[in-house]
Enzyme design. Structure first.
Site, PDB file in Angstrom:
ATOM      1  N   HIS A 210       7.327 -31.564 -14.139  1.00  0.00           N
ATOM      2  CA  HIS A 210       7.583 -30.137 -14.376  1.00  0.00           C
ATOM      3  C   HIS A 210       9.095 -29.848 -14.364  1.00  0.00           C
ATOM      4  CE1 HIS A 210       6.545 -25.759 -13.439  1.00  0.00           C
ATOM      5  NE2 HIS A 210       7.786 -25.831 -12.976  1.00  0.00           N
ATOM      6  N   GLU A 211       9.792 -30.339 -13.330  1.00  0.00           N
ATOM      7  CA  GLU A 211      11.231 -30.042 -13.212  1.00  0.00           C
ATOM      8  C   GLU A 211      12.011 -30.667 -14.359  1.00  0.00           C
ATOM      9  OE1 GLU A 211      11.998 -27.785 -11.322  1.00  0.00           O
ATOM     10  OE2 GLU A 211      10.353 -27.770  -9.880  1.00  0.00           O
ATOM     11  N   HIS A 214      12.007 -28.500 -17.306  1.00  0.00           N
ATOM     12  CA  HIS A 214      13.087 -27.501 -17.260  1.00  0.00           C
ATOM     13  C   HIS A 214      14.429 -28.121 -17.658  1.00  0.00           C
ATOM     14  CE1 HIS A 214      10.569 -24.486 -15.507  1.00  0.00           C
ATOM     15  NE2 HIS A 214      10.530 -24.985 -14.293  1.00  0.00           N
ATOM     16  N   HIS A 220       8.523 -22.130 -18.146  1.00  0.00           N
ATOM     17  CA  HIS A 220       7.139 -22.014 -17.703  1.00  0.00           C
ATOM     18  C   HIS A 220       6.275 -21.432 -18.825  1.00  0.00           C
ATOM     19  CE1 HIS A 220       8.985 -21.634 -13.475  1.00  0.00           C
ATOM     20  NE2 HIS A 220       8.457 -22.836 -13.598  1.00  0.00           N
TER      21      HIS A 220
HETATM   22 ZN   LIG Z   1       9.266 -24.479 -12.564  1.00  0.00          ZN
END
Ligand SMILES: [Zn+2]
Length: 682
Positions: A210-211, A214, A220
């Protein structure tokens, strides 16, 4: 011009009454100013168009060299190499949609892969892991730039991942956005969310997936709620259905109906907040954004030259065991004699013995991995470290690494600075601006006294973690009576530029020549604001100030105290500071100004606790009003205009219900006004 919020993604965890930890929204996931895109966002969107129009290709598989810095205090958070390798494996399963793994889901192969660097920035063999034994393992997000001072590899060539013991207590991880400053670049993850083995027990290693999403510029799935348009708002990706809010469960939901056809939210998407067990996909649109970031911003990291230079697996033949590489760091290099320095080993490849030499230090030699050394003599000293793993040995000497100076005696109290003489830097003050960027300046637009205050322009500042300090002259706290007590007060004004993030204001105090600092004051978020959130540059009016009161009585025996006012920028909005005072308050009562010819005035005690006494001696009958106002100018108490007879007049204001802070007693007679600053301390 609208302000674009700095982008830092924090993923919080709270413990609920259920058996499971529940993830709560990322700290800084609001992305509200869609009309005012940052340069990075604009570049990514142009890059997406370049790919869609066929001007740029999504090259075949691109590999990203990774360095993992494990910041630990010697406990289980000093995770094994196997756990690190397991996380890299999970990343490749997820980003590569690897058949037969958890990552083989509904989505696409993003054609991005990860490998632990086999060569360090100096071209030396490594396992891609740096271990640092440091108190910063208990990480506070405002210290993020300090992590890079411990250990940092060129972010145009390596993805820097920091594995720590904790983040703000309960945060799982966070990431920078592309095109931030180097000191903000990289990912920080808690060890028990890193990988899916060893100490990891959360989200199957998908927090890091997830990170890194980014880090590649992907938002998101619930960014900007349902948005206005499924392609040009929300997460700016057409094929992720709009989503009103994060989903913390694996339950199917459909929280927005502005997509055609009206599809369910993607609970399987890595950029949702669903548990790792139901996550298994990135979409084609997310892949295109990642590839755009690699085409337009992170262009060097996957280049053929860099793969050669970092030892990409298919082009590099590693030795069976990498020889050790000596390395060390200390966050303190300038000290006063009698103070100590904590040295941290950052040698590569698992040294097992350490031979330090510290000319001028005590001890002068050490075999510890992370020794603490006292320096008792003024001078400049080299430091040498020789490491070995039994098979190989390496040595590093850094000349003039430690500077030892004299502590001396500080200036006598009281200390006050209202910046109104217009000097910059103000007399006796040092402005510390480590990155050479935007820093504290004199400001004449807002002030609580006279002409000037100090302003830190977080509004113009890009982003995140940079420290700027107002360092006061060294002070001798024994020079003044500690009765009633020694304290610091000042006024500040601040507004946020976005409700979901905030700059930080700290006051730090050192009694050992700056070797270590105690945090005596800290504000961020709503506790720091004095004015409403605004997307324009904040200039406070007279009602938009707050007063700080810091009891420093415990330092009353110190003769050499360093105090600094620190701003940690988040790229938010302006912070103003004015009217610094350190003392016992006895000198704040001034009766020298004339407001009634021949009158005298005494206000006591100061600081006041239950009441403020006002003693007025008038030569003749006079009509006078007396008010008590706070530092924001609000009227709290009033004795309206009335005739006072000649002679001694004794008045008082009760302070019941008035919080600790700085206030003013204001007397007015026949158009003349006098204000006396009073400290109330409950
Ligand atoms: Zn996040």
């Amino acid at each position: 011009m609208m302000k674009f919020p700095p982008i830092y993604f924090f993923c919080f965890l709270i413990l609920t009454c259920s058996l499971n930890a529940q993830q709560v929204p990322c700290y800084f996931d609001e992305y509200t100013n869609n009309e005012s895109l940052s340069d990075a966002e604009r570049q990514i969107q142009e890059g997406v168009q370049n790919i869609l129009s066929g001007n740029r290709t999504m090259d075949s598989v691109r590999a990203i060299p990774v360095v993992v810095h494990i910041i630990h205090t010697g406990g289980s958070e000093n995770i094994s190499e196997a756990q690190v390798q397991n996380q890299i494996q999970v990343l490749n399963e997820d980003f590569g949609k690897l058949p037969g793994t958890n990552g083989f889901g509904l989505g696409v192969d993003t054609e991005v892969r990860f490998f632990l660097a086999n060569l360090d920035p100096g071209g030396r063999c490594t396992n891609g892991i740096v271990r640092v034994n440091s108190p910063l393992a208990n990480h506070q997000s405002y210290q993020r730039a300090l992590l890079k001072e411990l250990s940092f590899w060129d972010n145009t060539r390596y993805l820097n991942i920091y594995v720590v013991k904790s983040i703000n207590g309960n945060v799982a991880g966070y990431s920078s956005f592309p095109d931030g400053p180097p000191e903000a670049d990289g990912i920080v993850v808690r060890h028990n969310y890193f990988g899916n083995s060893g100490t990891a027990n959360n989200f199957l290693g998908r927090t890091t997936t997830h990170e890194i999403g980014h880090w590649f510029g992907v938002f998101h799935t619930f960014n900007n709620a349902c948005g206005d348009d499924v392609c040009t708002s929300g997460d700016f990706i057409c094929d992720t259905p709009p989503q009103f809010e994060p989903n913390f469960s694996c339950t199917t939901k459909n929280t927005c109906s502005n997509d055609v056809p009206d599809l369910n939210d993607l609970k399987e998407n890595y950029m949702n907040y669903t548990p790792g067990s139901c996550k298994n996909m990135f979409t084609e649109g997310q892949k295109i954004r990642m590839q755009s970031t690699l085409n337009e911003i992170r262009t060097e990291i996957w280049s053929a030259d860099n793969l050669l230079g970092t030892g990409y697996d298919s082009v590099y033949m590693p030795p069976v065991v990498c020889p050790v590489v000596a390395g060390f760091v200390s966050l303190t290099r300038d000290i006063c004699f009698g103070n100590s320095v904590y040295f941290m080993d950052i040698s590569l490849n698992d040294a097992t013995t350490w031979q330090w030499s510290f000319p001028g230090g005590n001890p002068a030699v050490s075999n510890e991995a992370n020794p603490t050394v006292i320096y008792n003599t003024i001078g400049t000293y080299d430091v040498t470290l020789i490491v070995s793993d039994g098979a190989s040995t390496d040595s590093l000497t850094i000349a003039s690494y430690i500077n030892v100076g004299s502590p001396g005696i500080g200036d006598a109290l009281s200390y006050s600075e209202n910046f109104d003489d217009g000097l910059y830097p103000p007399a006796g003050i040092t402005i510390n601006n480590p990155n050479g960027g935007i820093t504290w300046v004199l400001d004449s637009l807002a002030s609580t006294s006279g002409m000037y205050s100090m302003r830190m322009d977080n509004y113009a500042s890009i982003c995140c973690g940079t420290v700027d300090e107002i360092i006061l002259p060294n002070l001798d706290f024994t020079s003044i009576s500690p009765d009633p007590e020694i304290y610091m007060s000042f006024n500040w004004a601040y507004a946020r530029s976005d409700p979901s993030f905030s700059d930080e204001l700290l006051v730090l105090l050192s009694t050992d020549c700056g070797t270590t600092f105690a945090q005596v004051f800290y504000k961020t978020g709503n506790a720091m604001t004095t004015g409403p959130t605004q997307t324009t540059s904040f200039v406070p009016d007279s009602t938009q100030w707050k007063s700080a009161f810091i009891n420093l009585d415990e330092y009353k025996d110190e003769t050499f105290v360093q105090v600094k006012v620190v701003n940690v920028t988040d790229g938010g909005n302006n912070l103003y500071v004015d009217d610094l005072y350190i003392g016992n308050g006895s000198d704040l009562v001034s009766a020298s100004e004339i407001f009634v010819e021949g009158a005298s005035l005494k206000i006591y005690p100061n600081p006041a606790s239950d009441k403020i006494n006002i003693n007025l001696d008038l030569p003749e009958k006079e009509m006078i009003s007396v008010k008590l106002i706070n530092a924001q100018g609000m009227l709290l108490r009033e004795i309206p205009d009335q005739d006072f007879m000649a002679g001694q007049q004794q008045l008082y204001f009760s302070t019941m219900g008035i919080p600790t802070g700085v206030y003013f007693v204001v007397l007015e007679a026949d158009g003349h006004r006098k204000a006396v600053k009073v400290l109330v301390q409950q």
